[in-house]
Design an enzyme around this catalytic site. Structure first.
Site, PDB file in Angstrom:
ATOM      1  N   THR A 178     -10.689 -16.158  27.849  1.00 34.79           N
ATOM      2  CA  THR A 178     -11.523 -16.751  28.899  1.00 34.79           C
ATOM      3  C   THR A 178     -11.452 -18.272  28.903  1.00 34.79           C
ATOM      4  OG1 THR A 178     -13.039 -14.871  28.671  1.00 34.79           O
ATOM      5  CG2 THR A 178     -13.879 -16.798  29.822  1.00 34.79           C
ATOM      6  N   ARG A 191       0.834  -1.197   0.000  1.00 36.86           N
ATOM      7  CA  ARG A 191       0.000   0.000   0.000  1.00 36.86           C
ATOM      8  C   ARG A 191       0.872   1.251   0.000  1.00 36.86           C
ATOM      9  NH1 ARG A 191      -4.914   2.337  -1.167  1.00 36.86           N
ATOM     10  NH2 ARG A 191      -5.560   3.812   0.452  1.00 36.86           N
ATOM     11  N   GLU A 212     -10.380 -22.022  29.159  1.00 38.62           N
ATOM     12  CA  GLU A 212      -9.396 -22.718  30.002  1.00 38.62           C
ATOM     13  C   GLU A 212      -8.908 -21.858  31.166  1.00 38.62           C
ATOM     14  OE1 GLU A 212      -8.317 -25.924  29.748  1.00 38.62           O
ATOM     15  OE2 GLU A 212      -9.732 -26.257  28.117  1.00 38.62           O
TER      16      GLU A 212
END
Length: 630
Positions: A469, A361, A471
């Site tokens: 979140t 870009r 385990e």
């Protein structure tokens, strides 16, 4: 003393000292003249610069190791099956069915049979998991639920009779299963689970009950639509007290059929509900399970650490509920290892997309001259280059974790179990938090084009978010790391031996803390500041100082607030300690990996070495550790 007299505070550095320190530390970040060989990422015109001479095959082989071939096999399979590739727009119902077809196709047509590797070769299993997750994170999670969680619980918590009965069905996907641990009211606090399994000696069965709404099993992957079995975690209750007057034997795991194998209808007493549309991972059918006097054979107790005889007597080689619980969770730590490893895989994808786009870009530039690559802008480099460096660092750190986990599975060494538990908790927390933030940064770095769904940032970000979140909540896991460090600290001063993972603290507590801060008071030459030993010493000094200071604060506050109150008072300090320790481990493994690569390869890959330097510099401003004893 006259009021006009000033008392010099020698505990604080002077303005001149601070200024000199900043000047010195900034010198090694300033690009050197082009003729000088500098192991740093110079401010090059990225899009127009000559490409580095890189032995791609050698580097790829070093990074991906011996499991590169099976990953390529997975990529080739999905490239040959466009019907199994996830489209940009897809409904939840369609995504769930596609996810199942992807898994069935991989196993039955692609001939990828990962189940035996769960125990025999965890490194190969995690390599397969990373490749599968790069196709679709929903597929990676469904894959993990089937083999690591449901299958892993049978292998790790059961005995031979369970493996003989269930192995083939799990391996070939005839026995799709769930891992029913989390409840509506209890997630991280597994010992607080309320589901009950009461033994009935008359029928030789366990009766599984959900006593209240809070005990409903919640967010259970594979439960809503596809699962046929579930490993259910429940409190084992005997009808009569044992010799010590205890009937509740603590949390155990049970195999519970939830659907008829032929009709696929829920079995009597099993109530299944759909958790519905989620922020991400909508290819995974999460559901809720309620049990109403569901009877299962006594043999369905996964009895590796505790069993019940025909006449209702409880037996175990482990003497207490806490020891049995610790042993059970120790065998389930593979899920945590897998999440850390998979999170790095997702970070690799996002960073690759963002860096490639930034090279191509072009935007603005000098007057009347061609526009320049956006990666030539310092701000874009500042966003992406440290992230790229950290991706390398996390790769090697999670590789190390997998190696330790594999060794633990082979030896069952008790000390190693504790090390892996703490290390996996810390790396899972640290890496998934970093990746979650980085996914948004990568999207922003790609501007409006990054907002297009086809470029994957939205899907990656939404699907990965729950990794923080899964385990165990990341904040809870960091507290586990801090608690283990404090235990090691206490044991050291009581004459105990430090474990292998934390062994550097022996030197740091004996040496580092008796000397000034290595960043502010040692040699300031460029060679010294670039020396990996100095940099690692600085990281470890910080951890040691935080550990010593939080131990003193806890001791002080426990006298007035009690242990829980003192812990809460010092919580941010404890979290910083845990993160500091994990950063030290990551850096140590990164330095080790880079040095090993240069020893084993004739190719000089300067950008690879540069990423190591960038990673280390990111944390130099953290070394003052200004927590006060209050």
């Amino acid at each position: 003393m006259e009021p006009s007299q000033k008392v010099e505070d020698k505990s604080q550095p002077s303005i001149a000292t601070v200024t000199r320190r900043i000047q010195r530390l900034s010198l090694h970040l300033i690009p050197l003249p082009p003729l000088q060989c500098s192991p740093q990422l110079d401010m090059l015109t990225c899009a127009k610069a000559n490409k580095q001479e890189v032995d791609v095959a050698s580097l790829s082989s070093y990074m991906r190791g011996k499991h590169r071939e099976i990953q390529e096999k997975i990529f080739d399979f999905f490239n040959s099956r466009p019907d199994l590739q996830t489209p940009t727009e897809i409904s939840m119902k369609e995504h769930r069915e596609l996810c199942l077809r992807q898994l069935l196709g991989l196993v039955r047509e692609g001939k990828i049979k990962p189940f035996r590797y769960v125990v025999e070769d965890p490194a190969k299993y995690f390599a397969i998991s990373e490749a599968v997750g790069s196709i679709d994170i929903s597929l990676g999670i469904k894959f993990g639920v089937q083999y690591s969680l449901w299958g892993g619980s049978v292998l790790n918590l059961g005995t031979k009779k369970h493996r003989d009965k269930y192995f083939d069905g799990i391996d070939n996907l005839d026995y799709l299963g769930c891992f029913a641990m989390t409840e509506l009211h209890h997630g991280s606090n597994v010992q607080g689970l309320q589901t009950v399994a009461t033994f009935d000696p008359i029928t030789d069965e366990f009766i599984i009950d959900t006593p209240n709404d809070g005990a409903i099993k919640w967010w259970i992957g594979n439960a809503a639509v596809h699962g046929k079995f579930a490993t259910v975690f429940a409190r084992l209750v005997l009808p009569t007290h044992d010799s010590k007057g205890v009937s509740d034997m603590g949390v155990h795991a049970f195999i519970v059929p939830i659907r008829d194998l032929k009709t696929h209808q829920p079995l009597p007493g099993i109530e299944i509900n759909d958790c519905g549309h989620k922020i991400g991972l909508n290819g995974v059918d999460n559901g809720a399970l309620r049990f109403r006097s569901v009877r299962i054979p006594r043999d369905n107790l996964l009895n590796r650490f505790g069993d019940v005889t025909r006449d209702g007597k409880y037996t175990s080689s482990l003497p207490t509920i806490n020891k049995r619980f610790a042993a059970t969770l120790g065998e389930l730590v593979g899920g945590r290892v897998g999440l850390a490893h998979s999170s790095v895989g997702i970070l690799k994808i996002a960073v690759t997309i963002a860096v490639r786009y930034s090279l191509l870009r072009q935007q603005f530039g000098p007057p009347k001259q061609p526009e320049v690559s956006i990666l030539d802008y310092q701000s874009q480099q500042h966003k992406l280059m440290p992230m790229l460096a950290s991706t390398y660092a996390f790769h090697f750190a999670t590789q190390y974790l997998v190696e330790k986990y594999s060794e633990m599975k082979k030896t069952h060494d008790e000390q190693l179990v504790g090390d892996v538990h703490a290390l996996s908790a810390g790396l899972k927390s640290y890496v998934t938090s970093f990746t979650a933030k980085s996914l948004s940064t990568c999207r922003e770095a790609c501007g409006g084009h990054g907002y297009a769904a086809v470029n994957r940032f939205g899907t990656l970000r939404n699907d990965h978010d729950i990794f923080q979140t899964f385990e165990g909540d990341n904040t809870v896991l960091l507290q586990q790391v801090a608690a283990d460090l404090l235990k090691q600290y206490k044991d050291k001063f009581q004459g105990g031996a430090l474990s292998v993972t934390w062994s550097y603290l022996r030197e740091s507590m004996n040496t580092y803390l008796s000397q000034p801060n290595p960043v502010t008071a040692r040699w300031e030459s460029e060679d010294h500041l670039r020396d990996p030993k100095f940099q690692l010493d600085a990281f470890r000094y910080r951890t040691s100082r935080l550990l010593q200071s939080v131990a003193a604060r806890l001791q002080k506050h426990t006298k007035t607030l009690g242990s829980f109150g003192a812990w809460n008072r010092c919580l941010n300090h404890l979290l910083t300690l845990a993160e500091s320790h994990i950063e030290s481990v990551i850096l140590a493994k990164f330095i080790e990996a880079v040095q090993k690569y240069f020893l084993n390869s004739a190719t000089k890959f300067i950008p690879f070495l540069s990423t190591c330097h960038i990673y280390k510099f990111e944390f130099l401003n953290c070394f003052e550790c200004n927590f006060q004893l209050s």
